[in-house]
Design an enzyme around this catalytic site. Structure first.
Site, PDB file in Angstrom:
ATOM      1  N   THR A  14      13.418 -23.680   3.863  1.00 60.83           N
ATOM      2  CA  THR A  14      14.052 -23.766   2.202  1.00 60.83           C
ATOM      3  C   THR A  14      13.572 -22.742   1.493  1.00 60.83           C
ATOM      4  O   THR A  14      14.180 -22.486   1.061  1.00 60.83           O
ATOM      5  CB  THR A  14      12.860 -25.165   2.050  1.00 60.83           C
ATOM      6  N   ALA A  34      14.137  -3.703 -12.038  1.00 62.68           N
ATOM      7  CA  ALA A  34      12.611  -3.620 -10.946  1.00 62.68           C
ATOM      8  C   ALA A  34      12.877  -2.248 -10.773  1.00 62.68           C
ATOM      9  O   ALA A  34      12.067  -1.314 -10.906  1.00 62.68           O
ATOM     10  CB  ALA A  34      13.049  -3.986  -9.430  1.00 62.68           C
ATOM     11  N   GLY A 136       4.891 -23.967  -7.600  1.00 67.99           N
ATOM     12  CA  GLY A 136       6.979 -23.529  -6.938  1.00 67.99           C
ATOM     13  C   GLY A 136       7.148 -23.059  -8.367  1.00 67.99           C
ATOM     14  O   GLY A 136       6.225 -21.091  -8.010  1.00 67.99           O
ATOM     15  N   GLU A 192       7.231 -36.087   2.983  1.00 67.27           N
ATOM     16  CA  GLU A 192       7.069 -36.018   4.328  1.00 67.27           C
ATOM     17  C   GLU A 192       6.867 -36.884   4.769  1.00 67.27           C
ATOM     18  O   GLU A 192       6.608 -37.951   4.612  1.00 67.27           O
ATOM     19  CB  GLU A 192       6.287 -35.176   5.051  1.00 67.27           C
ATOM     20  N   ASP A 203      -2.343 -31.421  -0.418  1.00 65.01           N
ATOM     21  CA  ASP A 203      -2.122 -30.114  -1.211  1.00 65.01           C
ATOM     22  C   ASP A 203      -2.183 -29.522  -2.521  1.00 65.01           C
ATOM     23  O   ASP A 203      -2.741 -28.631  -2.949  1.00 65.01           O
ATOM     24  CB  ASP A 203      -0.526 -30.689  -1.203  1.00 65.01           C
ATOM     25  N   LYS A 207      -3.589 -26.181  -3.978  1.00 61.24           N
ATOM     26  CA  LYS A 207      -3.513 -25.290  -5.570  1.00 61.24           C
ATOM     27  C   LYS A 207      -4.995 -25.838  -6.121  1.00 61.24           C
ATOM     28  O   LYS A 207      -4.751 -23.979  -7.354  1.00 61.24           O
ATOM     29  CB  LYS A 207      -2.090 -25.733  -6.140  1.00 61.24           C
TER      30      LYS A 207
HETATM   31  N1  LIG Z   1       9.464 -25.762   0.329  1.00 59.66           N
HETATM   32  C1  LIG Z   1       9.346 -26.141  -1.015  1.00 59.66           C
HETATM   33  O1  LIG Z   1       9.455 -26.031  -1.961  1.00 59.66           O
HETATM   34  C2  LIG Z   1       7.422 -25.005  -0.970  1.00 59.66           C
HETATM   35  C3  LIG Z   1       7.346 -24.550  -2.317  1.00 59.66           C
HETATM   36  C4  LIG Z   1       6.093 -23.924  -2.905  1.00 59.66           C
HETATM   37  C5  LIG Z   1       5.363 -23.036  -1.560  1.00 59.66           C
HETATM   38  N2  LIG Z   1       6.424 -24.254  -0.510  1.00 59.66           N
HETATM   39  C6  LIG Z   1       5.175 -22.640   1.334  1.00 59.66           C
HETATM   40  O2  LIG Z   1       6.456 -21.816   1.259  1.00 59.66           O
HETATM   41  C7  LIG Z   1       6.088 -21.855   2.815  1.00 59.66           C
HETATM   42  C8  LIG Z   1       7.852 -22.673   3.805  1.00 59.66           C
HETATM   43  O3  LIG Z   1       8.180 -23.286   2.963  1.00 59.66           O
HETATM   44  P1  LIG Z   1       9.179 -23.933   3.489  1.00 59.66           P
HETATM   45  O4  LIG Z   1       9.216 -25.469   3.248  1.00 59.66           O
HETATM   46  O5  LIG Z   1      10.783 -23.505   3.446  1.00 59.66           O
HETATM   47  O6  LIG Z   1       8.923 -24.040   5.121  1.00 59.66           O
HETATM   48  P2  LIG Z   1      10.663 -24.528   5.972  1.00 59.66           P
HETATM   49  O7  LIG Z   1      11.209 -24.620   5.682  1.00 59.66           O
HETATM   50  O8  LIG Z   1       9.438 -25.466   7.436  1.00 59.66           O
HETATM   51  O9  LIG Z   1      10.158 -23.259   6.941  1.00 59.66           O
HETATM   52  C9  LIG Z   1       9.974 -21.992   7.770  1.00 59.66           C
HETATM   53  C10 LIG Z   1      10.639 -21.359   8.130  1.00 59.66           C
HETATM   54  O10 LIG Z   1       9.099 -20.697   9.118  1.00 59.66           O
HETATM   55  C11 LIG Z   1      10.166 -20.861  10.548  1.00 59.66           C
HETATM   56  N3  LIG Z   1       9.064 -20.543  11.131  1.00 59.66           N
HETATM   57  C12 LIG Z   1       8.376 -21.309  11.815  1.00 59.66           C
HETATM   58  N4  LIG Z   1       7.567 -20.502  12.809  1.00 59.66           N
HETATM   59  C13 LIG Z   1       7.730 -19.511  13.185  1.00 59.66           C
HETATM   60  C14 LIG Z   1       7.087 -18.561  13.961  1.00 59.66           C
HETATM   61  N5  LIG Z   1       6.670 -18.799  14.744  1.00 59.66           N
HETATM   62  N6  LIG Z   1       7.773 -16.862  13.486  1.00 59.66           N
HETATM   63  C15 LIG Z   1       9.169 -16.769  12.708  1.00 59.66           C
HETATM   64  N7  LIG Z   1       9.712 -18.693  11.734  1.00 59.66           N
HETATM   65  C16 LIG Z   1       8.596 -19.068  12.114  1.00 59.66           C
HETATM   66  C17 LIG Z   1      11.383 -21.082  10.623  1.00 59.66           C
HETATM   67  O11 LIG Z   1      12.195 -21.480  11.557  1.00 59.66           O
HETATM   68  P3  LIG Z   1      13.706 -22.374  12.203  1.00 59.66           P
HETATM   69  O12 LIG Z   1      14.258 -22.402  10.683  1.00 59.66           O
HETATM   70  O13 LIG Z   1      14.087 -20.875  12.680  1.00 59.66           O
HETATM   71  O14 LIG Z   1      12.684 -23.527  11.959  1.00 59.66           O
HETATM   72  C18 LIG Z   1      11.767 -21.815   8.785  1.00 59.66           C
HETATM   73  O15 LIG Z   1      12.730 -21.000   8.613  1.00 59.66           O
HETATM   74  C19 LIG Z   1       4.986 -22.820   3.135  1.00 59.66           C
HETATM   75  O16 LIG Z   1       3.819 -21.939   3.001  1.00 59.66           O
HETATM   76  C20 LIG Z   1       4.767 -23.544   2.123  1.00 59.66           C
HETATM   77  O17 LIG Z   1       3.554 -24.308   1.778  1.00 59.66           O
HETATM   78  C21 LIG Z   1       6.934 -24.214   0.230  1.00 59.66           C
END
Ligand SMILES: NC(=O)c1ccc[n+]([C@@H]2O[C@H](COP(=O)([O-])OP(=O)(O)OC[C@H]3O[C@@H](n4cnc5c(N)ncnc54)[C@H](OP(=O)(O)O)[C@@H]3O)[C@@H](O)[C@H]2O)c1
Length: 430
Positions: A14, A34, A136, A192, A203, A207
């Protein structure tokens, strides 16, 4: 124009995909801001075939995310994998050790290991930034760390989790119960499959621990955050809150008290007329109070690809422009440990809901239990009468100490006429 800032992005889910899309769409605007282009030179994720909504053809693909930290001409590693340990932690540590700046959205990592990572970043003279990790798209970290740097912050609080705010808002608007609304939120993708991280307040506690560190210049103290989720909030409580002029919100609150730093995450009653009560649905809202500035309120989207990418890229623009500040606003060695104020010593007003048998003497017994602990009642609501049947009774108290309130509730729970465990929600004085 100066040479490009070269970045490597780990995690293309995401946030990662949103970040690539933003960098692509706003490339020119960002280069101007930048003073140099920001170019993605390498990426890593698990599935190479997945469509990320951005052109990856010019980027090196690394099956092992840790490789990114070893690419010589990468200036910044952007960690968007997630998790407090495992690959995310290893990658951040390796990147810092290799003298690369790090940008992360990972609240779990920063809440568990933020202080040590900040020390590591300083040791290597690089930036470690994490705007996207808290609320976020809302730029609360930069606001606290820089915009409000001149102030002594006394309190910072807010709605830090959109899922729980969506559930509480929908319960109130639709008159439905928690379990039903949670199931709907899961269907809509707002919650989730395993929702415990959100609804049990975990969570938000991550924060809050990060926010408190930036606001008060303390090491991150996740263990010191008192945490309670929203599972026990019922529609009845929401209706009574309305009647009393309040909204129920899951808040994270950090403030300095004479007993030390108070950090707590739990459902709160907040007056309907306050800015935080008006933050509804999946939105987040944060209030900071500084001695010179007074109250500052920020509201916006706390999650999602675009808002979160907005925060990640803002960090990248700062790094590209050579604007570095210490991770938590002050040098890691100056982060001063402060004892945590135990929740038992918290002082405030309380909302209590009881299910009691409607029979003579019940109220007198409850009042006696409160009196025995020097808890002073402010108001009581009972609608109608149903002699011999179960009826809800709601009490609000004047300011009292949490430990006394808990002792009074233990005594009340033992009364034969009290049919369910008492429900308690803290009332905030914002
Ligand atoms: N989602 C939000 O709105 C949001 C908001 C604020 C902060 N965050 C934070 O941002 C971070 C990412 O969240 P997200 O929602 O984007 O998670 P996500 O959609 O689950 O994406 C995780 C990514 O990490 C990749 N990944 C997993 N294991 C890996 C590994 N061993 N090596 C390389 N890549 C790997 C996955 O690959 P694949 O795609 O190939 O499976 C995926 O692309 C987290 O720390 C979360 O707490 C998220």
């Amino acid at each position: 124009m100066k040479s490009p800032l070269k970045i490597a992005v780990a995690g293309l889910g995401t946030v990662g995909a949103g970040t690539l899309q933003l960098l692509e769409r706003h490339a020119e605007r960002l280069a101007v801001r930048a003073g140099r282009p920001i170019v993605v030179t390498a990426v890593s994720a698990r599935n190479r075939q997945a469509d990320r909504g951005a052109d990856l053809s010019s980027m090196r693909w690394c099956a092992d995310a840790l490789e990114l930290a070893a690419i010589p001409d990468v200036d910044v590693v952007v960690e968007l994998i997630g998790g407090s340990d495992g690959v995310a932690r290893q990658l951040v540590e390796a990147a810092l050790a290799a003298g690369k700046h790090v940008v992360t959205a990972n609240k779990a990592l920063m809440a568990h290991h933020g202080t040590a990572l900040a020390q590591e970043a300083e040791k290597h003279g690089v930036a470690l930034t994490f705007e996207a990790a808290v609320a976020g798209g809302i730029p609360i970290i930069k606001t606290l760390r820089e915009g409000l740097a001149a102030n002594r912050i006394s309190r910072v609080y807010g709605i830090l989790n959109g899922t729980t705010n969506y559930i509480l808002t929908t319960m109130r608007e639709s008159g439905r119960e928690f379990a039903e609304v949670l199931a709907e939120a899961q269907k809509l993708g707002y919650a989730e499959a395993d929702p415990s991280f959100d609804i049990d307040g975990v969570d938000a506690s991550h924060k809050l621990a990060i926010l408190a560190s930036v606001a008060f210049g303390r090491p991150v103290d996740l263990a010191g955050v008192y945490t309670e989720g929203i599972r026990h909030v019922s529609r009845l409580d929401i209706d009574f809150a309305e009647e009393l002029g309040y909204r129920i919100k899951l808040l994270g609150i950090a403030r300095l008290t004479e007993n030390g730093l108070e950090q707590r995450v739990h459902p709160c009653m907040v007056k309907r007329a306050t800015p935080i009560a008006a933050v509804e649905g999946v939105f987040n809202g944060i209030v900071a109070e500084g001695d010179f500035v007074g109250r500052v309120v920020l509201e916006g989207r706390g999650a999602g690809a675009h808002p979160t990418a907005s925060a990640v890229v803002a960090d990248l623009v700062d790094i590209a422009a050579g604007h570095h500040v210490p991770t938590f606003g002050v040098p890691a060695a100056s982060l001063e440990k402060l004892p945590g104020a135990p929740m038992e010593s918290h002082r405030g007003a309380y909302y209590i809901r009881l299910m009691v048998l409607d029979q003579p003497g019940v109220i007198a017994d409850i009042a006696a239990a409160l009196r025995d602990q020097q808890v002073s009642m402010e108001s009581m609501i009972q609608h109608g009468r149903a002699p011999g049947e179960a009826v809800p009774i709601v009490l609000t108290t004047h300011d009292t100490v949490e430990a006394a309130m808990r002792r009074a509730l233990e005594a009340i729970a033992k009364l034969g006429t009290v049919l369910e465990p008492p429900r308690m929600i803290r009332i905030e004085d914002f």
